[in-house]
Design a protein around this motif. Structure first.
Motif, PDB file in Angstrom:
ATOM      1  N   SER A   1       0.809  -1.220   0.000  1.00  0.00           N
ATOM      2  CA  SER A   1       0.000   0.000   0.000  1.00  0.00           C
ATOM      3  C   SER A   1       0.842   1.270   0.000  1.00  0.00           C
ATOM      4  N   CYS A   2       2.147   1.167   0.207  1.00  0.00           N
ATOM      5  CA  CYS A   2       3.006   2.367   0.203  1.00  0.00           C
ATOM      6  C   CYS A   2       4.451   1.968   0.481  1.00  0.00           C
ATOM      7  N   GLY A   3       5.335   2.929   0.341  1.00  0.00           N
ATOM      8  CA  GLY A   3       6.737   2.693   0.659  1.00  0.00           C
ATOM      9  C   GLY A   3       6.923   2.287   2.113  1.00  0.00           C
ATOM     10  N   SER A   4       6.186   2.924   2.995  1.00  0.00           N
ATOM     11  CA  SER A   4       6.297   2.598   4.424  1.00  0.00           C
ATOM     12  C   SER A   4       5.932   1.144   4.673  1.00  0.00           C
ATOM     13  N   GLU A   5       4.874   0.683   4.033  1.00  0.00           N
ATOM     14  CA  GLU A   5       4.485  -0.715   4.241  1.00  0.00           C
ATOM     15  C   GLU A   5       5.568  -1.655   3.727  1.00  0.00           C
ATOM     16  N   SER A   6       6.169  -1.320   2.613  1.00  0.00           N
ATOM     17  CA  SER A   6       7.248  -2.156   2.079  1.00  0.00           C
ATOM     18  C   SER A   6       8.394  -2.248   3.090  1.00  0.00           C
ATOM     19  N   ASP A   7       8.750  -1.115   3.691  1.00  0.00           N
ATOM     20  CA  ASP A   7       9.807  -1.124   4.718  1.00  0.00           C
ATOM     21  C   ASP A   7       9.400  -2.000   5.905  1.00  0.00           C
ATOM     22  N   ASN A   8       8.159  -1.854   6.349  1.00  0.00           N
ATOM     23  CA  ASN A   8       7.663  -2.656   7.471  1.00  0.00           C
ATOM     24  C   ASN A   8       7.717  -4.144   7.165  1.00  0.00           C
TER      25      ASN A   8
ATOM     26  N   GLU B   1      17.863   6.816   8.594  1.00  0.00           N
ATOM     27  CA  GLU B   1      16.774   6.171   7.848  1.00  0.00           C
ATOM     28  C   GLU B   1      15.463   6.949   7.991  1.00  0.00           C
ATOM     29  N   HIS B   2      14.589   6.744   7.031  1.00  0.00           N
ATOM     30  CA  HIS B   2      13.206   7.222   7.137  1.00  0.00           C
ATOM     31  C   HIS B   2      12.543   6.538   8.336  1.00  0.00           C
ATOM     32  N   HIS B   3      11.583   7.209   8.943  1.00  0.00           N
ATOM     33  CA  HIS B   3      10.903   6.625  10.110  1.00  0.00           C
ATOM     34  C   HIS B   3      10.266   5.268   9.811  1.00  0.00           C
TER      35      HIS B   3
ATOM     36  N   VAL C   1      19.914  -0.309   4.965  1.00  0.00           N
ATOM     37  CA  VAL C   1      20.524   0.998   4.703  1.00  0.00           C
ATOM     38  C   VAL C   1      19.839   1.608   3.491  1.00  0.00           C
ATOM     39  N   MET C   2      19.387   2.834   3.613  1.00  0.00           N
ATOM     40  CA  MET C   2      18.646   3.469   2.516  1.00  0.00           C
ATOM     41  C   MET C   2      19.549   3.766   1.321  1.00  0.00           C
ATOM     42  N   TYR C   3      18.954   3.713   0.126  1.00  0.00           N
ATOM     43  CA  TYR C   3      19.690   3.947  -1.119  1.00  0.00           C
ATOM     44  C   TYR C   3      20.038   5.439  -1.231  1.00  0.00           C
ATOM     45  N   ALA C   4      19.015   6.296  -1.113  1.00  0.00           N
ATOM     46  CA  ALA C   4      19.275   7.737  -1.117  1.00  0.00           C
ATOM     47  C   ALA C   4      18.411   8.382  -0.046  1.00  0.00           C
ATOM     48  N   ASN C   5      18.985   9.375   0.625  1.00  0.00           N
ATOM     49  CA  ASN C   5      18.310   9.986   1.757  1.00  0.00           C
ATOM     50  C   ASN C   5      17.306  11.049   1.314  1.00  0.00           C
ATOM     51  N   ASN C   6      16.112  10.978   1.867  1.00  0.00           N
ATOM     52  CA  ASN C   6      15.057  11.921   1.490  1.00  0.00           C
ATOM     53  C   ASN C   6      15.309  13.331   2.017  1.00  0.00           C
ATOM     54  N   GLU C   7      15.988  13.470   3.157  1.00  0.00           N
ATOM     55  CA  GLU C   7      16.174  14.799   3.735  1.00  0.00           C
ATOM     56  C   GLU C   7      17.394  15.526   3.191  1.00  0.00           C
TER      57      GLU C   7
ATOM     58  N   THR D   1      17.290  -2.484   1.263  1.00  0.00           N
ATOM     59  CA  THR D   1      17.467  -1.047   1.057  1.00  0.00           C
ATOM     60  C   THR D   1      16.129  -0.376   0.799  1.00  0.00           C
ATOM     61  N   ASP D   2      15.956   0.795   1.418  1.00  0.00           N
ATOM     62  CA  ASP D   2      14.798   1.642   1.182  1.00  0.00           C
ATOM     63  C   ASP D   2      15.158   2.522  -0.015  1.00  0.00           C
ATOM     64  N   ALA D   3      14.572   2.187  -1.177  1.00  0.00           N
ATOM     65  CA  ALA D   3      14.881   2.932  -2.408  1.00  0.00           C
ATOM     66  C   ALA D   3      13.724   3.864  -2.776  1.00  0.00           C
ATOM     67  N   VAL D   4      12.884   4.190  -1.796  1.00  0.00           N
ATOM     68  CA  VAL D   4      11.672   4.961  -2.095  1.00  0.00           C
ATOM     69  C   VAL D   4      12.025   6.322  -2.704  1.00  0.00           C
ATOM     70  N   GLN D   5      13.034   6.966  -2.143  1.00  0.00           N
ATOM     71  CA  GLN D   5      13.420   8.282  -2.661  1.00  0.00           C
ATOM     72  C   GLN D   5      14.332   8.144  -3.887  1.00  0.00           C
ATOM     73  N   ALA D   6      15.107   7.088  -3.922  1.00  0.00           N
ATOM     74  CA  ALA D   6      16.133   6.929  -4.965  1.00  0.00           C
ATOM     75  C   ALA D   6      15.561   6.602  -6.328  1.00  0.00           C
TER      76      ALA D   6
ATOM     77  N   ALA E   1       5.253   4.591  -5.232  1.00  0.00           N
ATOM     78  CA  ALA E   1       4.956   5.212  -6.525  1.00  0.00           C
ATOM     79  C   ALA E   1       4.905   6.739  -6.491  1.00  0.00           C
ATOM     80  N   HIS E   2       4.464   7.316  -5.367  1.00  0.00           N
ATOM     81  CA  HIS E   2       4.189   8.762  -5.402  1.00  0.00           C
ATOM     82  C   HIS E   2       5.447   9.625  -5.388  1.00  0.00           C
ATOM     83  N   LYS E   3       6.619   8.993  -5.259  1.00  0.00           N
ATOM     84  CA  LYS E   3       7.856   9.765  -5.362  1.00  0.00           C
ATOM     85  C   LYS E   3       8.330   9.846  -6.817  1.00  0.00           C
ATOM     86  N   PHE E   4       7.710   9.049  -7.701  1.00  0.00           N
ATOM     87  CA  PHE E   4       8.102   9.139  -9.122  1.00  0.00           C
ATOM     88  C   PHE E   4       6.874   9.291 -10.035  1.00  0.00           C
TER      89      PHE E   4
HETATM   90  C1  PLP Z   1       8.565   8.850   1.162  1.00  0.00           C
HETATM   91  C2  PLP Z   1       9.517   7.856   1.733  1.00  0.00           C
HETATM   92  C3  PLP Z   1       9.053   6.721   2.432  1.00  0.00           C
HETATM   93  C4  PLP Z   1       7.605   6.482   2.698  1.00  0.00           C
HETATM   94  O1  PLP Z   1       6.891   6.180   1.541  1.00  0.00           O
HETATM   95  P1  PLP Z   1       5.283   6.309   1.554  1.00  0.00           P
HETATM   96  O2  PLP Z   1       4.875   5.737   0.247  1.00  0.00           O
HETATM   97  O3  PLP Z   1       4.983   7.758   1.698  1.00  0.00           O
HETATM   98  O4  PLP Z   1       4.821   5.505   2.709  1.00  0.00           O
HETATM   99  C5  PLP Z   1       9.990   5.839   2.915  1.00  0.00           C
HETATM  100  N1  PLP Z   1      11.311   6.042   2.731  1.00  0.00           N
HETATM  101  C6  PLP Z   1      11.791   7.106   2.082  1.00  0.00           C
HETATM  102  C7  PLP Z   1      13.260   7.261   1.892  1.00  0.00           C
HETATM  103  C8  PLP Z   1      10.906   8.049   1.550  1.00  0.00           C
HETATM  104  O5  PLP Z   1      11.392   9.117   0.911  1.00  0.00           O
END
Ligand code: PLP
Length: 384
Positions: free
Chosen positions: A67-74, A99-101, A147-153, A176-181, A201-204
């Motif tokens: 359902s989202c990047g967060s769920e994938s991480d979980n 890391e992202h929360h 370890v995240m691929y690229a940092n969102n902040e 790896t959390d590649a949500v931002q990358a 998806a909503h980051k791209f």
């Molecule tokens: C946005 C983001 C998430 C969360 O993704 P959602 O789809 O908003 O839950 C996780 N990790 C990183 C690095 C992000 O930038």
């Protein structure tokens, strides 16, 4: 209003929306149904999975829609470490301080309620997790490294291939959390060498509320959402067909247009960095100067209230961020910025400017015209 917050989210690409639309009303079936309505929906999900797998360079049955990047991480953290501990007794989780929360809070919960031990990896002054830090930290009792691929902040890109190589050599799972990358960096799972990889998806330029987890064949994983057998038994619940179609289309386009999108944002981003550092006294870039996302500029300004600066920017017609969208309104400096070793008088004044496909040179010019005076205004207000 000028939008300079593409790291928080992006608008849905028209082509993505067009691909999604038929699956709301005409082809609305449940992919699990036997009849032809169901078959049509199932075919759409299968096709989306093939498409995503092509971009990732993996098998279709290694892509789990969520359902989202967060769920994938979980799912990655909880699902893999629980099985791994069951099989081997390993109960350490290694993850970075930046890391992202969605990763850090999940690791924290595994520690508090599930008896895992979290080892928080330090980053260097650019916010990078170095392979040496990983090499030193891993032990036999390590269940998982994340370890995240690229940092969102702060935009820093981590050496994922090297880190994954160390994990593989030591037979330790790597996520790896590649949500931002994924919007800008190659996501071929074999050249990266990852076992698990999160996408959203909503980051791209896809819709919010849909993500995916890549799970390498043979990776131990238990479902955290139990019920029906959807997604190979790893994620119960009727698939969100239109959103899954949108995810795949957006990922496909991100891959196809990667070079063009980079060529568009990078020079504008470089102009933002150059001009800010030159025209604003007591300003610093946060994150790595070279190993950073091409659309990402982030700064700290000494003795500046970052939240106030954001409000003034908003009034002036510019939507920026201080870091993660989840943290807006919090008066404490972000953990990411403090982990760079910055003192409080610097860390509180963070600003993130992230560009995207719709950003124009004229927008950047007008932004750069007002920013220095707004920073000065915040400093003057604080001094009073
Ligand atoms: C946005 C983001 C998430 C969360 O993704 P959602 O789809 O908003 O839950 C996780 N990790 C990183 C690095 C992000 O930038």
């Amino acid at each position: 209003m000028i939008y300079l917050d593409y790291a928080a989210t992006t608008p849905v690409d028209q082509r993505v929306l067009d691909a999604m639309m038929p699956y709301f009303r005409e082809s609305f079936g449940n992919p699990s149904s036997v009849h032809r309505f169901g078959q049509k929906a199932e075919a759409a999900v299968d096709e989306a999975r093939e498409k995503a797998a092509f971009v990732l360079g993996c098998r279709a049955d290694e892509v789990i829609f969520t359902s989202c990047g967060s769920e994938s991480d979980n799912l990655a953290l909880r699902g893999a470490s629980l099985v791994k501990r069951n099989e081997t007794g390993a109960n350490w989780i290694l993850t970075s301080r930046v890391e992202h929360h969605a990763v850090s809070k999940t690791a924290g919960q595994l520690e508090k309620y599930f008896d895992f031990q979290v080892k928080w990896l330090d980053v260097d002054e650019h916010g990078m997790v170095t392979p040496q830090v990983i090499e030193k930290a891993i032990r036999e009792q390590t269940a998982l490294v994340s370890v995240m691929y690229a940092n969102n902040e702060i935009g820093t890109i981590n050496p994922i291939r090297e880190i994954a190589g160390i994990c593989r050599k030591n037979k330790i799972l790597f996520h790896t959390d590649a949500v931002q990358a994924a919007a800008y960096l190659p996501v071929n799972v074999d050249s990266l060498g990852v076992d698990l990889m999160s996408l959203g998806a909503h980051k791209f330029y896809g819709p919010k509320g849909v993500g995916a987890l890549y799970v390498r064949k043979g990776t131990p994983l238990v479902s955290h959402l139990t019920g029906g057998g959807q997604e190979f038994g790893l994620r119960a619940g009727t698939q969100n067909v239109p959103y899954i179609v949108g995810f795949a289309e957006a990922l496909w386009l991100a891959n196809e247009e990667r070079e063009a999108r980079i060529a568009h944002v990078r020079p504008l981003r470089d102009k933002v960095i150059g001009t800010v550092l030159e025209s604003i006294p007591d300003s610093r870039l946060t994150g790595h100067i070279e190993a950073r996302l091409p659309n990402h500029a982030s700064f700290v300004f000494k003795d500046v209230d970052g939240n106030l600066l954001l409000q003034l920017l908003d009034s002036a017609g510019f939507a920026c961020s201080s870091g993660s969208a989840c943290k807006t309104g919090n008066p404490e400096p972000s953990e990411v910025v403090t982990s760079l070793g910055l003192s409080r008088d610097w860390a509180l004044g963070s600003l993130r400017v992230t560009l995207g496909v719709n950003t124009t040179p004229a927008e950047i010019d007008s932004f750069l015209q007002v920013l220095p005076s707004l920073v000065q205004k915040v400093r003057d207000l604080n001094r009073r």
